[in-house]
Motif scaffolding. Sequence first.
Motif, PDB file in Angstrom:
ATOM      1  N   UNK A 226       0.808  -1.220   0.000  1.00 28.52           N
ATOM      2  CA  UNK A 226       0.000   0.000   0.000  1.00 28.52           C
ATOM      3  C   UNK A 226       0.841   1.269   0.000  1.00 28.52           C
ATOM      4  N   UNK A 227       2.104   1.189   0.435  1.00 33.62           N
ATOM      5  CA  UNK A 227       2.956   2.375   0.395  1.00 33.62           C
ATOM      6  C   UNK A 227       3.899   2.343  -0.810  1.00 33.62           C
ATOM      7  N   UNK A 228       3.992   1.180  -1.470  1.00 33.38           N
ATOM      8  CA  UNK A 228       4.942   1.022  -2.566  1.00 33.38           C
ATOM      9  C   UNK A 228       4.283   1.135  -3.937  1.00 33.38           C
ATOM     10  N   UNK A 229       3.045   0.603  -4.066  1.00 35.94           N
ATOM     11  CA  UNK A 229       2.359   0.549  -5.359  1.00 35.94           C
ATOM     12  C   UNK A 229       0.896   0.957  -5.203  1.00 35.94           C
ATOM     13  N   UNK A 230       0.339   1.518  -6.256  1.00 36.88           N
ATOM     14  CA  UNK A 230      -1.111   1.691  -6.326  1.00 36.88           C
ATOM     15  C   UNK A 230      -1.757   0.325  -6.593  1.00 36.88           C
ATOM     16  N   UNK A 231      -3.052   0.207  -6.346  1.00 38.11           N
ATOM     17  CA  UNK A 231      -3.768  -1.053  -6.544  1.00 38.11           C
ATOM     18  C   UNK A 231      -3.604  -1.556  -7.975  1.00 38.11           C
ATOM     19  N   UNK A 232      -3.209  -2.839  -8.091  1.00 42.14           N
ATOM     20  CA  UNK A 232      -3.034  -3.511  -9.395  1.00 42.14           C
ATOM     21  C   UNK A 232      -1.960  -2.875 -10.279  1.00 42.14           C
ATOM     22  N   UNK A 233      -1.150  -1.997  -9.722  1.00 41.75           N
ATOM     23  CA  UNK A 233      -0.103  -1.346 -10.505  1.00 41.75           C
ATOM     24  C   UNK A 233       1.240  -2.016 -10.258  1.00 41.75           C
ATOM     25  N   UNK A 234       2.100  -1.972 -11.276  1.00 44.41           N
ATOM     26  CA  UNK A 234       3.465  -2.477 -11.129  1.00 44.41           C
ATOM     27  C   UNK A 234       4.476  -1.333 -11.185  1.00 44.41           C
ATOM     28  N   UNK A 235       3.992  -0.109 -11.138  1.00 41.44           N
ATOM     29  CA  UNK A 235       4.867   1.060 -11.134  1.00 41.44           C
ATOM     30  C   UNK A 235       5.062   1.539  -9.693  1.00 41.44           C
ATOM     31  N   UNK A 236       6.315   1.647  -9.284  1.00 40.61           N
ATOM     32  CA  UNK A 236       6.601   2.134  -7.938  1.00 40.61           C
ATOM     33  C   UNK A 236       6.063   3.554  -7.796  1.00 40.61           C
ATOM     34  N   UNK A 237       5.348   3.821  -6.698  1.00 41.45           N
ATOM     35  CA  UNK A 237       4.812   5.154  -6.458  1.00 41.45           C
ATOM     36  C   UNK A 237       5.940   6.191  -6.440  1.00 41.45           C
ATOM     37  N   UNK A 238       5.683   7.327  -7.035  1.00 38.94           N
ATOM     38  CA  UNK A 238       6.693   8.382  -7.055  1.00 38.94           C
ATOM     39  C   UNK A 238       7.051   8.813  -5.636  1.00 38.94           C
ATOM     40  N   UNK A 239       6.074   8.765  -4.732  1.00 39.65           N
ATOM     41  CA  UNK A 239       6.314   9.161  -3.342  1.00 39.65           C
ATOM     42  C   UNK A 239       7.207   8.181  -2.602  1.00 39.65           C
ATOM     43  N   UNK A 240       7.354   6.959  -3.136  1.00 37.72           N
ATOM     44  CA  UNK A 240       8.164   5.936  -2.469  1.00 37.72           C
ATOM     45  C   UNK A 240       9.592   5.903  -3.006  1.00 37.72           C
ATOM     46  N   UNK A 241       9.826   6.570  -4.109  1.00 37.90           N
ATOM     47  CA  UNK A 241      11.167   6.514  -4.699  1.00 37.90           C
ATOM     48  C   UNK A 241      12.229   7.114  -3.787  1.00 37.90           C
ATOM     49  N   UNK A 242      11.859   8.106  -3.010  1.00 39.91           N
ATOM     50  CA  UNK A 242      12.837   8.689  -2.091  1.00 39.91           C
ATOM     51  C   UNK A 242      13.248   7.686  -1.015  1.00 39.91           C
ATOM     52  N   UNK A 243      12.317   6.799  -0.634  1.00 40.85           N
ATOM     53  CA  UNK A 243      12.641   5.748   0.339  1.00 40.85           C
ATOM     54  C   UNK A 243      13.651   4.783  -0.274  1.00 40.85           C
TER      55      UNK A 243
ATOM     56  N   UNK B 281       6.088 -10.933  -9.445  1.00 43.41           N
ATOM     57  CA  UNK B 281       7.357 -10.860 -10.169  1.00 43.41           C
ATOM     58  C   UNK B 281       7.598  -9.458 -10.710  1.00 43.41           C
ATOM     59  N   UNK B 282       6.556  -8.878 -11.285  1.00 44.79           N
ATOM     60  CA  UNK B 282       6.706  -7.552 -11.888  1.00 44.79           C
ATOM     61  C   UNK B 282       6.976  -6.482 -10.834  1.00 44.79           C
ATOM     62  N   UNK B 283       6.337  -6.608  -9.689  1.00 52.13           N
ATOM     63  CA  UNK B 283       6.574  -5.624  -8.627  1.00 52.13           C
ATOM     64  C   UNK B 283       7.981  -5.752  -8.061  1.00 52.13           C
ATOM     65  N   UNK B 284       8.441  -6.981  -7.883  1.00 49.46           N
ATOM     66  CA  UNK B 284       9.809  -7.175  -7.405  1.00 49.46           C
ATOM     67  C   UNK B 284      10.807  -6.591  -8.412  1.00 49.46           C
ATOM     68  N   UNK B 285      10.551  -6.835  -9.693  1.00 49.86           N
ATOM     69  CA  UNK B 285      11.446  -6.314 -10.725  1.00 49.86           C
ATOM     70  C   UNK B 285      11.413  -4.783 -10.767  1.00 49.86           C
ATOM     71  N   UNK B 286      10.236  -4.205 -10.530  1.00 48.87           N
ATOM     72  CA  UNK B 286      10.122  -2.747 -10.529  1.00 48.87           C
ATOM     73  C   UNK B 286      10.972  -2.136  -9.422  1.00 48.87           C
ATOM     74  N   UNK B 287      10.975  -2.758  -8.246  1.00 41.30           N
ATOM     75  CA  UNK B 287      11.814  -2.274  -7.144  1.00 41.30           C
ATOM     76  C   UNK B 287      13.284  -2.423  -7.515  1.00 41.30           C
ATOM     77  N   UNK B 288      13.641  -3.578  -8.096  1.00 43.51           N
ATOM     78  CA  UNK B 288      15.030  -3.796  -8.519  1.00 43.51           C
ATOM     79  C   UNK B 288      15.459  -2.751  -9.542  1.00 43.51           C
ATOM     80  N   UNK B 289      14.581  -2.416 -10.473  1.00 40.30           N
ATOM     81  CA  UNK B 289      14.906  -1.434 -11.506  1.00 40.30           C
ATOM     82  C   UNK B 289      15.167  -0.056 -10.902  1.00 40.30           C
ATOM     83  N   UNK B 290      14.362   0.312  -9.909  1.00 37.72           N
ATOM     84  CA  UNK B 290      14.570   1.613  -9.265  1.00 37.72           C
ATOM     85  C   UNK B 290      15.906   1.634  -8.532  1.00 37.72           C
ATOM     86  N   UNK B 291      16.197   0.558  -7.791  1.00 42.18           N
ATOM     87  CA  UNK B 291      17.478   0.488  -7.079  1.00 42.18           C
ATOM     88  C   UNK B 291      18.647   0.535  -8.060  1.00 42.18           C
ATOM     89  N   UNK B 292      18.503  -0.175  -9.168  1.00 38.91           N
ATOM     90  CA  UNK B 292      19.549  -0.152 -10.192  1.00 38.91           C
ATOM     91  C   UNK B 292      19.740   1.263 -10.742  1.00 38.91           C
TER      92      UNK B 292
END
Length: 208
Positions: free
Chosen positions: A100-117, A153-164
């Motif tokens: 709920x703090x990382x993604x919107x419902x049914x979304x695989x895009x990391x929330x812009x507000x969470x990128x700073x975290x 899988x897609x959400x995990x990859x989205x987090x990995x992509x941001x970290x990368x």
Amino acid sequence: MSLSACSTINPYTGEKQTSKAAGGAAIGAVSGALIGIATSDSAKERKERALAGAGIGAIAGGGVGYYMDVQEAKLRQKLEGSGVSVTRDGENIILNMPGNVTFDTDSTQVKSSFRSVLDSVSEVLKEYDSTMLQIAGHTDSTGGDRYNLLLSQQRAQAVADVLSGYGVQAVRMDVVGFGETQPIADNGSASGRQQNRRVELTLIPYEE
């Protein structure tokens, strides 16, 4: 790996606690852990060659505890109030990122507000680059098995992509989705389902 040693800091109150959710997070990390660095000998050798090529060295055995202790302390400081819990399990550190703090419902895009975290997490990971990462996606039981597996899988990859994107080397990361197979709470309640929708980062020391 001892599960009895799990402790976590409530990200909202700052209090130390041992909880069912923390234990479940550790169990989830154990059952899928170290897809690259601790599976077959050949996989381990390939990973080690890749890490050496990236200039990443292993930690001497006697220094592992201190290395992870300091890293844990910095993560707790940076993540206080972020909604991300920090759990220590032996020498591993688990960051539980609720959906709920990382993604919107049914979304695989990391929330812009969470990128700073994630930027804060990446700062620590870049400083302590002898730490490997398993990035694991999890869902609740709502929806079909295949859909949930793909979403995790897609959400995990989205987090990995941001970290990368923030400079964490991809060779240090293993990405996996578990779908609904590793709940940490009861899927029969709304609060339980919310806990089960998460991405877990397990930080593992790369030892000699």
